[in-house]
Write a protein that holds these residues in place. Structure first.
Motif, short mmCIF file in Angstrom:
data_model
loop_
_atom_site.label_atom_id
_atom_site.label_comp_id
_atom_site.label_asym_id
_atom_site.label_seq_id
_atom_site.Cartn_x
_atom_site.Cartn_y
_atom_site.Cartn_z
N PHE A 1 0.92 -0.74 0.03
CA PHE A 1 -0.01 0.55 0.07
C PHE A 1 0.72 1.82 0.07
O PHE A 1 0.62 2.40 -0.95
CB PHE A 1 -0.59 0.12 0.87
CG PHE A 1 -2.00 1.10 1.13
CD1 PHE A 1 -3.11 1.00 0.36
CD2 PHE A 1 -2.59 2.12 1.85
CE1 PHE A 1 -4.35 1.90 -0.31
CE2 PHE A 1 -2.56 3.32 1.71
CZ PHE A 1 -3.86 3.16 1.01
N VAL A 2 2.17 1.38 1.20
CA VAL A 2 3.18 2.62 0.66
C VAL A 2 3.52 3.05 -0.09
O VAL A 2 3.52 4.30 -0.74
CB VAL A 2 3.95 2.53 1.40
CG1 VAL A 2 5.13 3.06 1.71
CG2 VAL A 2 3.53 2.27 3.11
N PRO A 3 3.71 1.80 -1.60
CA PRO A 3 4.80 3.12 -2.47
C PRO A 3 3.44 3.30 -3.19
O PRO A 3 3.97 4.66 -4.23
CB PRO A 3 5.25 1.79 -3.05
CG PRO A 3 5.76 0.39 -2.53
CD PRO A 3 4.54 1.04 -1.24
N PRO A 4 2.33 2.85 -3.33
CA PRO A 4 1.09 3.51 -4.35
C PRO A 4 1.43 4.72 -4.21
O PRO A 4 0.23 5.73 -4.78
CB PRO A 4 -0.03 2.80 -4.68
CG PRO A 4 0.39 0.58 -4.66
CD PRO A 4 1.44 1.53 -3.42
N LEU A 5 0.80 5.06 -2.57
CA LEU A 5 0.68 6.31 -1.91
C LEU A 5 1.91 6.91 -2.22
O LEU A 5 1.43 8.16 -2.59
CB LEU A 5 0.24 5.90 -0.94
CG LEU A 5 -0.84 6.41 -0.26
CD1 LEU A 5 -2.20 4.85 -0.85
CD2 LEU A 5 -2.17 6.38 1.09
N GLY B 1 -8.78 -1.37 -4.29
CA GLY B 1 -8.10 -0.70 -5.33
C GLY B 1 -9.05 1.25 -5.25
O GLY B 1 -7.98 2.39 -5.39
N LEU B 2 -10.66 1.03 -4.80
CA LEU B 2 -11.14 2.14 -4.57
C LEU B 2 -10.60 3.13 -3.93
O LEU B 2 -10.08 4.26 -3.55
CB LEU B 2 -12.50 2.32 -4.73
CG LEU B 2 -13.17 1.35 -5.53
CD1 LEU B 2 -14.60 1.26 -5.10
CD2 LEU B 2 -12.98 2.59 -6.80
N TYR B 3 -10.18 2.48 -2.26
CA TYR B 3 -9.23 2.85 -1.55
C TYR B 3 -8.39 3.82 -1.63
O TYR B 3 -8.02 4.85 -1.20
CB TYR B 3 -9.32 1.95 0.03
CG TYR B 3 -8.61 2.38 1.28
CD1 TYR B 3 -9.06 3.83 1.72
CD2 TYR B 3 -7.90 1.67 1.96
CE1 TYR B 3 -8.86 4.01 3.45
CE2 TYR B 3 -6.98 2.22 3.24
CZ TYR B 3 -7.64 2.80 3.58
OH TYR B 3 -7.18 3.25 5.09
N ALA C 1 -2.95 -7.07 -6.05
CA ALA C 1 -3.57 -5.58 -5.76
C ALA C 1 -3.10 -4.59 -5.99
O ALA C 1 -4.33 -3.78 -6.23
CB ALA C 1 -3.52 -6.07 -3.97
N VAL C 2 -2.00 -4.51 -6.67
CA VAL C 2 -1.01 -3.44 -6.87
C VAL C 2 -1.48 -2.59 -8.00
O VAL C 2 -1.92 -1.41 -8.82
CB VAL C 2 0.71 -3.12 -6.76
CG1 VAL C 2 1.11 -2.04 -7.20
CG2 VAL C 2 0.84 -3.62 -5.48
N ALA C 3 -1.87 -3.29 -9.00
CA ALA C 3 -2.03 -3.07 -10.62
C ALA C 3 -3.32 -2.99 -10.03
O ALA C 3 -3.93 -2.24 -10.85
CB ALA C 3 -2.31 -4.64 -11.62
N LEU D 1 -4.74 0.96 -11.56
CA LEU D 1 -5.61 1.07 -12.49
C LEU D 1 -6.47 1.43 -12.06
O LEU D 1 -7.16 2.92 -13.34
CB LEU D 1 -6.24 -0.39 -13.05
CG LEU D 1 -7.16 -0.32 -13.87
CD1 LEU D 1 -6.63 0.44 -15.76
CD2 LEU D 1 -8.09 -2.53 -14.25
N ILE D 2 -7.12 1.93 -10.92
CA ILE D 2 -8.62 2.09 -10.56
C ILE D 2 -7.66 3.69 -10.16
O ILE D 2 -8.64 4.60 -10.48
CB ILE D 2 -8.91 1.60 -9.83
CG1 ILE D 2 -9.46 0.42 -9.36
CG2 ILE D 2 -10.11 2.19 -8.80
CD1 ILE D 2 -10.25 -0.75 -8.35
#
Length: 291
Positions: free
Chosen positions: A92-96, A209-211, A266-268, A272-273
């Motif tokens: 979760f940390v890297p995408p944020l 993804g929405l979160y 999960a990261v994808a 994407l979203i």
């Protein structure tokens, strides 16, 4: 204002949508094109912006620190949210923490604020890119040697461009023109490749993804406004900081997750979203900063 925002965002989403359509219909293999973009065209874009005789790195000291705080602050917020939500922090940390300041950020800066915005946008990309290839990679695999980041072509181009700019060396104009021509390939190819890449993403975790799609721009913009209370930046840089905060997760997060086997599906979904949700959040950010 609405027409202006649509006119700014339309080229971005049109090229991305075209890439998505072509990706769905033709399934092109852009691995070589993407490698060329990462190893040749983007480094050329960075070098041309930093080695330009009108570029003065000292003028962007505050912007560099502000961007660093934004990236690190987003990572810290992501860690807290992950712990509170029972989500694996490494997923979760890297995408944020690392947003799409390359594929979307650079072209958006130019379209919204003109060619003069490319240099500060490249500075922001430079900060995020250095952190992503060093700390971001180390976060997913502690065996990574952080100091080898200098081998990344975009990092080498950053160091070379800064050295030329700081030394006041004027690059031979025909050579600079050739470099700029190579760099001009990068932005449309990034957008097109982003669309193609999104066809490979699968929504495995809709809720997650929405979160992330909401948390990334909301946290980013809140931090941007907090940072702007501390740094007295020029108007254009203030606007870029807000837009930077609203950008969705970088596609590179998915590539890293796949490489280091850190819940790539999960990261994808988050990538994407999150990039689809940019249709909502980027207009909001632009409405806040456009005069």
């Amino acid at each position: 204002m609405l027409i202006r925002i649509v006119s700014i965002l339309f080229p971005l989403f049109a090229l991305t949508a075209l890439g998505y359509f072509v990706g769905r219909r033709m399934r092109p293999d852009l691995s070589h094109a993407n490698k060329l973009n990462m190893d040749v065209f983007i480094p050329a874009l960075i070098f041309a912006a930093l080695a330009n005789k009108e570029f003065r790195i000292a003028e962007f000291g505050s912007l560099t620190v502000a961007t660093l705080l934004l990236v690190v602050g987003s990572g810290a917020a992501g860690y807290v949210l992950a712990r509170l939500s029972g989500i694996a922090p490494k997923s979760f940390v890297p995408p944020l923490m690392f947003n799409n300041c390359g594929n979307l950020g650079l072209p958006l800066a130019v379209l919204a604020f003109g060619d003069a915005a490319l240099a500060p946008a490249v500075v922001m990309f430079m900060v995020s890119n250095l952190l992503h290839f060093s700390f971001g990679a180390w976060l997913l695999d502690h065996r990574i040697k952080v100091w080898t980041v200098w081998r990344v072509p975009s990092v080498l181009a950053t160091l070379a461009g800064l050295a030329v700019g700081i030394a006041g060396i004027e690059v031979w104009p025909p050579l600079m023109l050739a470099t700029k021509m190579l760099g001009d390939i990068a932005i449309p190819l990034m957008l097109f490749a982003l669309g193609v890449r999104l066809t490979d993403s699968r929504i495995a975790s809709l809720g997650l993804g929405l979160y992330a799609a909401v948390a990334r721009p909301v946290v980013g913009m809140l931090l941007a406004f907090a940072v702007l209370q501390v740094f007295d930046l020029p108007a254009q840089e203030r606007a870029l900081v807000v837009v930077f905060g609203a950008l969705p997760p970088a596609v590179l997060n998915y590539i890293f997750a796949e490489r280091y086997h850190q819940e790539p599906e999960a990261v994808a979904s988050m990538v994407l979203i999150g990039n689809v949700a940019a249709v909502v959040f980027l207009p909001i950010a632009l409405a806040m900063v456009l005069p």
